[in-house]
Design a protein around this motif. Structure first.
Motif, short mmCIF file in Angstrom:
data_model
loop_
_atom_site.label_atom_id
_atom_site.label_comp_id
_atom_site.label_asym_id
_atom_site.label_seq_id
_atom_site.Cartn_x
_atom_site.Cartn_y
_atom_site.Cartn_z
N PHE A 1 0.85 -1.19 0.02
CA PHE A 1 -0.21 0.03 0.00
C PHE A 1 0.97 1.23 0.21
O PHE A 1 0.72 2.02 0.78
CB PHE A 1 -0.79 -0.15 0.99
N PRO A 2 1.83 1.49 -1.08
CA PRO A 2 2.68 2.47 -0.96
C PRO A 2 1.64 3.97 -1.06
O PRO A 2 2.30 4.84 -0.54
CB PRO A 2 3.32 2.37 -2.03
N ASN A 3 0.66 3.99 -1.89
CA ASN A 3 -0.02 5.07 -1.95
C ASN A 3 -1.63 5.08 -1.65
O ASN A 3 -2.44 5.76 -1.97
CB ASN A 3 0.06 5.55 -3.28
N LEU A 4 -1.85 3.92 -0.50
CA LEU A 4 -3.15 3.66 -0.31
C LEU A 4 -3.29 3.59 1.28
O LEU A 4 -2.19 3.17 1.93
CB LEU A 4 -3.72 2.48 -0.94
N ASP A 5 -4.42 3.83 1.75
CA ASP A 5 -4.79 3.49 3.23
C ASP A 5 -5.09 2.19 3.31
O ASP A 5 -6.15 1.60 2.69
CB ASP A 5 -5.90 4.52 3.46
N PRO A 6 -4.18 1.33 4.02
CA PRO A 6 -4.55 0.00 4.13
C PRO A 6 -5.56 -0.61 4.84
O PRO A 6 -6.18 -1.69 5.02
CB PRO A 6 -3.04 -0.41 4.77
N ILE A 7 -6.18 0.48 5.60
CA ILE A 7 -7.17 0.01 6.72
C ILE A 7 -8.63 -0.45 5.93
O ILE A 7 -9.07 0.47 5.17
CB ILE A 7 -7.38 1.10 7.74
N GLY A 8 -8.95 -1.69 6.47
CA GLY A 8 -10.02 -2.07 5.76
C GLY A 8 -10.00 -2.83 4.73
O GLY A 8 -11.00 -3.35 4.00
N ARG A 9 -8.69 -2.83 4.00
CA ARG A 9 -8.44 -3.57 2.77
C ARG A 9 -8.60 -5.14 3.27
O ARG A 9 -8.25 -5.40 4.20
CB ARG A 9 -7.34 -3.18 2.17
N ARG A 10 -8.91 -5.88 1.96
CA ARG A 10 -8.79 -7.34 2.37
C ARG A 10 -7.46 -7.97 1.52
O ARG A 10 -7.05 -7.41 0.40
CB ARG A 10 -10.14 -8.04 1.74
N VAL A 11 -6.91 -8.65 2.57
CA VAL A 11 -5.63 -9.21 1.98
C VAL A 11 -5.41 -10.74 2.06
O VAL A 11 -6.51 -11.36 2.82
CB VAL A 11 -4.16 -8.73 2.72
N ARG A 12 -4.71 -11.25 1.64
CA ARG A 12 -4.69 -12.71 1.58
C ARG A 12 -3.31 -13.05 2.13
O ARG A 12 -2.15 -12.83 1.80
CB ARG A 12 -4.69 -13.51 0.45
N LEU A 13 -3.33 -13.78 3.46
CA LEU A 13 -2.18 -14.50 4.13
C LEU A 13 -2.02 -15.91 3.86
O LEU A 13 -2.92 -16.63 4.38
CB LEU A 13 -2.19 -14.11 5.58
N GLY A 14 -1.29 -16.27 3.00
CA GLY A 14 -1.09 -17.89 2.64
C GLY A 14 -2.28 -17.98 1.76
O GLY A 14 -2.54 -17.37 0.86
N GLN A 15 -3.05 -18.77 2.35
CA GLN A 15 -4.53 -19.09 1.79
C GLN A 15 -5.62 -18.72 2.29
O GLN A 15 -6.73 -19.03 1.95
CB GLN A 15 -4.49 -20.77 1.69
N ALA A 16 -5.52 -17.86 3.43
CA ALA A 16 -6.69 -17.17 4.33
C ALA A 16 -6.72 -15.89 3.88
O ALA A 16 -5.72 -15.08 3.80
CB ALA A 16 -6.48 -17.71 5.65
#
Length: 430
Positions: free
Chosen positions: A182-197
């Motif tokens: 997230f170099p230019n984005l606010d990460p709060i509230g974003r959905r990310v994937r950690l491994g397979q979850a």
């Protein structure tokens, strides 16, 4: 009282030493090289060791003087001479241990468990759309992680006890994944994937104090509820040397009105009961505090520095033997010159000082070169890797002092030999 050297003799001796260097370049070069290598080792390694020592002390102090760590084993057990296989057979810590300590140790204000720390780490990448991070350390913890480890949450929030109980799919990112994804984005509230979850980003940790500016991957982490960690990864156990090692660490902070020793005794009591240890049995777990870790590191760094001095002394000794050989040859070659100087009134002590100062000059040249090379190595490593260095003034004084001392010690025999020459016999020398 011994009279001082006659005026102008010191300058004359330095001039003679320069002539010796110029006329015997190979011999002098090898002597200077031997001394330079020894001094370079001392200055270069001392700058790196002192830099590492200073930065690690800062990191340990940042842990907080009141924080108590509970582990399966650590540096104290290894330093006491116990076999690693014996330590690996100790019972692993579990989340139940942390819960028991929290409920049965009234002297504690906060108890935290970290899965993925204190043993073989859990490493995964975090993905956001088409972007991905490097491999990161994944920690499963309780809601008070930032409080116990004195880390600021610079954006969003940390997960709550309720989210931990519900095994909520929430994640707090360290600085490394935030900058990568997230170099230019606010990460709060974003959905990310950690491994397979998949997880929802709810917070961002501030930069972890960087020892001396050296990046040791201290920000390469993500933190999720320990219940979510167990759901996705389990409590990983690695087979090592005939034993089993789980990455589980417990941290606790005493109440403000409670002495730390009382809290230590409380934790020890709970853990001994849980592990069913008899009164005559030693602890099968380890308790660590800031001052104890600092004391352990002081022993380790002292041993490293002593080893450095011993190894560097070998190089200096080799250079010193070269000085003795060259000065002995020089005495033989200049026997008639010595006889002439004695016949013209030079005293024995002046001949002695002439050759001693010549030897010291040779080694001092090697010392200066060694200091420059050692400092250059330290600065080069710092700029290339960010590794912390420290170059106090006494390191340079130590280098010059060592090199001059080598010249005096190993130049003494040839100097005494030169000063004891009989003037008549010296003049007859071919």
């Amino acid at each position: 009282m011994a009279s001082p050297l006659r005026g102008g003799l010191f300058g004359e001796i330095v001039s003679m030493a320069l002539v010796t260097l110029r006329e015997h370049k190979l011999r002098s070069g090898l002597t200077v090289l031997g001394i330079a290598i020894g001094i370079m080792s001392i200055v270069g390694m001392t700058s790196l060791i002192r830099g590492l020592d200073k930065s690690l002390r800062e990191s340990i102090l940042a842990m907080g003087s009141d924080t108590i760590m509970v582990a399966k084993f650590g540096g104290f057990s290894l330093g006491s001479g116990r076999e690693l296989t014996e330590l690996l057979r100790r019972p692993n810590l579990t989340p139940d241990d942390a819960e028991a300590i929290a409920s049965q140790a009234p002297s504690l204000a906060s108890v935290n468990i970290v899965l993925g720390q204190g043993g073989p780490p859990t490493r995964e990448r975090v993905y956001y759309r088409s972007e991905r991070s490097k491999l990161l350390n994944v920690f499963g913890s309780t809601a008070n992680y930032a409080e116990v480890f004195h880390i600021d949450v610079v954006a969003g929030r940390f997960f709550t006890p309720g989210e931990t109980r519900r095994r909520a799919s929430v994640i707090v990112l360290g600085q490394t994944p935030v900058q990568a994804l997230f170099p230019n984005l606010d990460p709060i509230g974003r959905r990310v994937r950690l491994g397979q979850a998949r997880y929802t980003v709810i917070g961002v940790l501030g930069p972890t104090p960087s020892p001396g500016g050296f990046n040791m991957g201290q920000d390469d982490l993500v933190v999720i509820p320990h219940t979510s960690y167990q759901k996705q990864f389990g409590i990983r156990a690695e087979r090592m040397f005939g034993g089993e090692m789980r990455a589980v660490m417990i941290a606790a902070i005493p109440r403000d009105d409670v002495d730390r020793d009382v809290a230590l005794a409380d934790i020890e009591r709970v853990m001994r009961i849980r592990h069913r240890l008899r009164l005559d049995e030693a602890n099968d777990f380890e308790l660590m505090t800031q001052d104890a870790i600092l004391a352990l590191w002081a022993q380790i760094s002292g041993a490293i520095f002593l080893t450095l001095i011993v190894v560097s002394s070998i190089a200096l000794m080799v250079g010193g033997i070269g000085v003795m050989a060259i000065m002995t040859i020089s005495v033989t070659e200049r026997t008639r010159e010595i006889g002439t100087r004695r016949a013209l009134g030079a005293k024995r002590k002046e001949i002695l000082w002439q050759f001693l100062l010549e030897a010291s000059f040779l080694t001092a040249v090697g010392g200066v070169i060694g200091i420059l090379l050692g400092s250059g190595i330290g600065v080069g490593v710092h700029f290339a890797t960010g590794f912390p260095i420290s170059l106090p003034w006494w390191v340079f004084a130590l280098g010059i002092g060592f090199s001059a001392s080598v010249g005096i010690m190993f130049g003494l025999f040839p100097a005494i030999k030169a000063s004891n020459l009989d003037p008549i016999e010296a003049l007859r020398h071919e």
